[in-house]
Write a protein that holds these residues in place. Structure first.
Motif, PDB file in Angstrom:
ATOM      1  N   GLY A 114       0.848  -1.192   0.000  1.00 25.57           N
ATOM      2  CA  GLY A 114       0.000   0.000   0.000  1.00 25.57           C
ATOM      3  C   GLY A 114       0.880   1.236   0.000  1.00 25.57           C
ATOM      4  O   GLY A 114       1.949   1.250   0.632  1.00 25.57           O
ATOM      5  N   LYS A 115       0.474   2.262  -0.726  1.00 27.47           N
ATOM      6  CA  LYS A 115       1.253   3.502  -0.789  1.00 27.47           C
ATOM      7  C   LYS A 115       0.611   4.562   0.090  1.00 27.47           C
ATOM      8  O   LYS A 115      -0.606   4.663   0.188  1.00 27.47           O
ATOM      9  N   PHE A 116       1.477   5.362   0.725  1.00 26.48           N
ATOM     10  CA  PHE A 116       1.018   6.464   1.573  1.00 26.48           C
ATOM     11  C   PHE A 116       1.572   7.761   1.001  1.00 26.48           C
ATOM     12  O   PHE A 116       2.781   7.917   0.840  1.00 26.48           O
ATOM     13  N   PHE A 117       0.655   8.687   0.692  1.00 31.38           N
ATOM     14  CA  PHE A 117       1.069   9.939   0.064  1.00 31.38           C
ATOM     15  C   PHE A 117       1.007  11.136   1.005  1.00 31.38           C
ATOM     16  O   PHE A 117       1.456  12.226   0.662  1.00 31.38           O
ATOM     17  N   GLY A 118       0.436  10.954   2.198  1.00 28.28           N
ATOM     18  CA  GLY A 118       0.316  12.064   3.147  1.00 28.28           C
ATOM     19  C   GLY A 118       1.600  12.265   3.914  1.00 28.28           C
ATOM     20  O   GLY A 118       1.692  11.980   5.113  1.00 28.28           O
ATOM     21  N   ILE A 119       2.632  12.786   3.240  1.00 30.29           N
ATOM     22  CA  ILE A 119       3.960  12.930   3.830  1.00 30.29           C
ATOM     23  C   ILE A 119       4.260  14.398   4.111  1.00 30.29           C
ATOM     24  O   ILE A 119       4.046  15.263   3.264  1.00 30.29           O
ATOM     25  N   LYS A 120       4.776  14.669   5.319  1.00 31.78           N
ATOM     26  CA  LYS A 120       5.185  16.024   5.683  1.00 31.78           C
ATOM     27  C   LYS A 120       6.578  15.971   6.310  1.00 31.78           C
ATOM     28  O   LYS A 120       6.908  15.032   7.035  1.00 31.78           O
ATOM     29  N   LEU A 121       7.385  16.999   6.030  1.00 26.89           N
ATOM     30  CA  LEU A 121       8.718  17.116   6.590  1.00 26.89           C
ATOM     31  C   LEU A 121       8.766  18.275   7.580  1.00 26.89           C
ATOM     32  O   LEU A 121       8.006  19.235   7.445  1.00 26.89           O
ATOM     33  N   ASN A 122       9.666  18.181   8.556  1.00 26.47           N
ATOM     34  CA  ASN A 122       9.755  19.245   9.556  1.00 26.47           C
ATOM     35  C   ASN A 122      10.514  20.458   9.038  1.00 26.47           C
ATOM     36  O   ASN A 122      10.552  21.506   9.689  1.00 26.47           O
ATOM     37  N   VAL A 159       9.971  13.088   9.702  1.00 21.90           N
ATOM     38  CA  VAL A 159       8.981  12.800   8.669  1.00 21.90           C
ATOM     39  C   VAL A 159       7.689  12.331   9.322  1.00 21.90           C
ATOM     40  O   VAL A 159       7.709  11.479  10.205  1.00 21.90           O
ATOM     41  N   SER A 160       6.573  12.898   8.883  1.00 20.61           N
ATOM     42  CA  SER A 160       5.253  12.475   9.353  1.00 20.61           C
ATOM     43  C   SER A 160       4.495  11.861   8.188  1.00 20.61           C
ATOM     44  O   SER A 160       4.471  12.423   7.092  1.00 20.61           O
ATOM     45  N   VAL A 161       3.882  10.702   8.445  1.00 19.13           N
ATOM     46  CA  VAL A 161       3.129  10.003   7.398  1.00 19.13           C
ATOM     47  C   VAL A 161       1.729   9.721   7.924  1.00 19.13           C
ATOM     48  O   VAL A 161       1.564   9.042   8.942  1.00 19.13           O
ATOM     49  N   ASP A 162       0.722  10.245   7.234  1.00 24.79           N
ATOM     50  CA  ASP A 162      -0.666  10.023   7.619  1.00 24.79           C
ATOM     51  C   ASP A 162      -1.125   8.678   7.057  1.00 24.79           C
ATOM     52  O   ASP A 162      -1.216   8.494   5.846  1.00 24.79           O
ATOM     53  N   LEU A 163      -1.411   7.737   7.946  1.00 19.69           N
ATOM     54  CA  LEU A 163      -1.799   6.390   7.508  1.00 19.69           C
ATOM     55  C   LEU A 163      -3.129   6.374   6.758  1.00 19.69           C
ATOM     56  O   LEU A 163      -3.383   5.480   5.963  1.00 19.69           O
ATOM     57  N   VAL A 164      -3.968   7.360   7.019  1.00 23.21           N
ATOM     58  CA  VAL A 164      -5.265   7.420   6.334  1.00 23.21           C
ATOM     59  C   VAL A 164      -5.083   7.684   4.838  1.00 23.21           C
ATOM     60  O   VAL A 164      -5.983   7.432   4.037  1.00 23.21           O
ATOM     61  N   VAL A 199      -1.118   9.255  12.588  1.00 23.44           N
ATOM     62  CA  VAL A 199       0.127   9.703  11.975  1.00 23.44           C
ATOM     63  C   VAL A 199       1.334   8.981  12.587  1.00 23.44           C
ATOM     64  O   VAL A 199       1.459   8.885  13.806  1.00 23.44           O
ATOM     65  N   VAL A 200       2.196   8.478  11.714  1.00 23.21           N
ATOM     66  CA  VAL A 200       3.473   7.904  12.129  1.00 23.21           C
ATOM     67  C   VAL A 200       4.526   9.003  12.027  1.00 23.21           C
ATOM     68  O   VAL A 200       4.628   9.673  11.000  1.00 23.21           O
ATOM     69  N   ARG A 201       5.306   9.170  13.087  1.00 18.65           N
ATOM     70  CA  ARG A 201       6.353  10.188  13.094  1.00 18.65           C
ATOM     71  C   ARG A 201       7.713   9.509  13.213  1.00 18.65           C
ATOM     72  O   ARG A 201       7.930   8.719  14.128  1.00 18.65           O
ATOM     73  N   VAL A 202       8.578   9.838  12.288  1.00 18.24           N
ATOM     74  CA  VAL A 202       9.904   9.213  12.238  1.00 18.24           C
ATOM     75  C   VAL A 202      10.967  10.302  12.309  1.00 18.24           C
ATOM     76  O   VAL A 202      10.985  11.220  11.484  1.00 18.24           O
ATOM     77  N   LYS A 203      11.852  10.192  13.290  1.00 20.17           N
ATOM     78  CA  LYS A 203      12.916  11.176  13.473  1.00 20.17           C
ATOM     79  C   LYS A 203      14.265  10.522  13.222  1.00 20.17           C
ATOM     80  O   LYS A 203      14.574   9.478  13.790  1.00 20.17           O
ATOM     81  N   VAL A 204      15.068  11.146  12.357  1.00 17.93           N
ATOM     82  CA  VAL A 204      16.405  10.626  12.062  1.00 17.93           C
ATOM     83  C   VAL A 204      17.327  10.931  13.238  1.00 17.93           C
ATOM     84  O   VAL A 204      17.487  12.086  13.640  1.00 17.93           O
TER      85      VAL A 204
END
Length: 197
Positions: free
Chosen positions: A50-58, A75-80, A106-111
């Motif tokens: 499945g592809k997720f397009f709701g991507i936001k960067l800080n 990076v924030s990814v909206d699972l909806v 929302v999944v939040r991923v921090k490098v």
């Protein structure tokens, strides 16, 4: 004694290199970036993408070294925003998994750290944080990264159970066993916008 021809040739090549040297900047192309999640079903562990397009960067910045884009990146990814090219599957996942996540979907991923070929991150989901390591490459001005996480480490037991209950028949293989795996693969494809002077 130096060969005059070689001296002239060396000077000409040096001039050509300097004349065409370019000062380039890079930034993420958010509109073309995509996160691909892969879940698994049946005893044979058949993958479903499945592809997720709701991507936001800080941050949005331009840098001379593309790897510097990873420094401090969140990076924030909206699972909806899921699109698995199957509307029934999307509906089932949204209603059993994503809508029941604590806080938001929302999944939040921090490098946290970047090495030659790995990105160590802190992933936050369902108000739980876990370290997830991604293997990555940078080729043809495109970042590609792949990682794996276990949904149970994010306390998603109830959500997985709800998914199993609703989709048990769809997760049944030729052996007659219904299996829903809790580990998920995550792939990221992030093209860069390159501009040179």
């Amino acid at each position: 004694m130096m060969n005059p021809f070689r001296v002239l040739l060396s000077f000409f090549l040096s001039f050509q290199v300097n004349a065409f040297a370019k000062d380039c900047t890079y930034e993420f192309d958010q509109e073309k970036s995509v996160v691909i999640g892969t879940g698994f079903k049946t005893s044979k562990k058949v993958g479903v993408n499945g592809k997720f397009f709701g991507i936001k960067l800080n941050k949005e910045e331009k840098v001379n070294d593309p790897k510097k884009l990873l420094d401090g990146l969140e990076v924030s990814v909206d699972l909806v925003s899921l699109d698995s090219e199957n509307s029934l599957r999307d509906k089932n996942l949204r209603e059993t998994l994503f809508s029941n996540i604590v806080g938001d979907s929302v999944v939040r991923v921090k490098v946290m750290e970047v090495t030659k070929d790995k990105i160590k991150t802190s992933m936050n989901l369902n108000e739980k944080s876990q370290e997830v390591v991604f293997n990555y490459t940078l080729e043809k001005d495109t970042f590609k990264a792949e990682g794996v996480f276990d949904a149970l480490k994010f306390a998603l037991n109830d959500q997985i159970a709800a998914l199993k209950k609703r989709c048990g028949s769809l997760h049944t293989g030729a052996d007659g066993k219904s299996v829903t795996w809790t580990d998920f693969n995550v792939s990221v494809v992030a093209p860069l916008v390159k501009k040179c002077k």
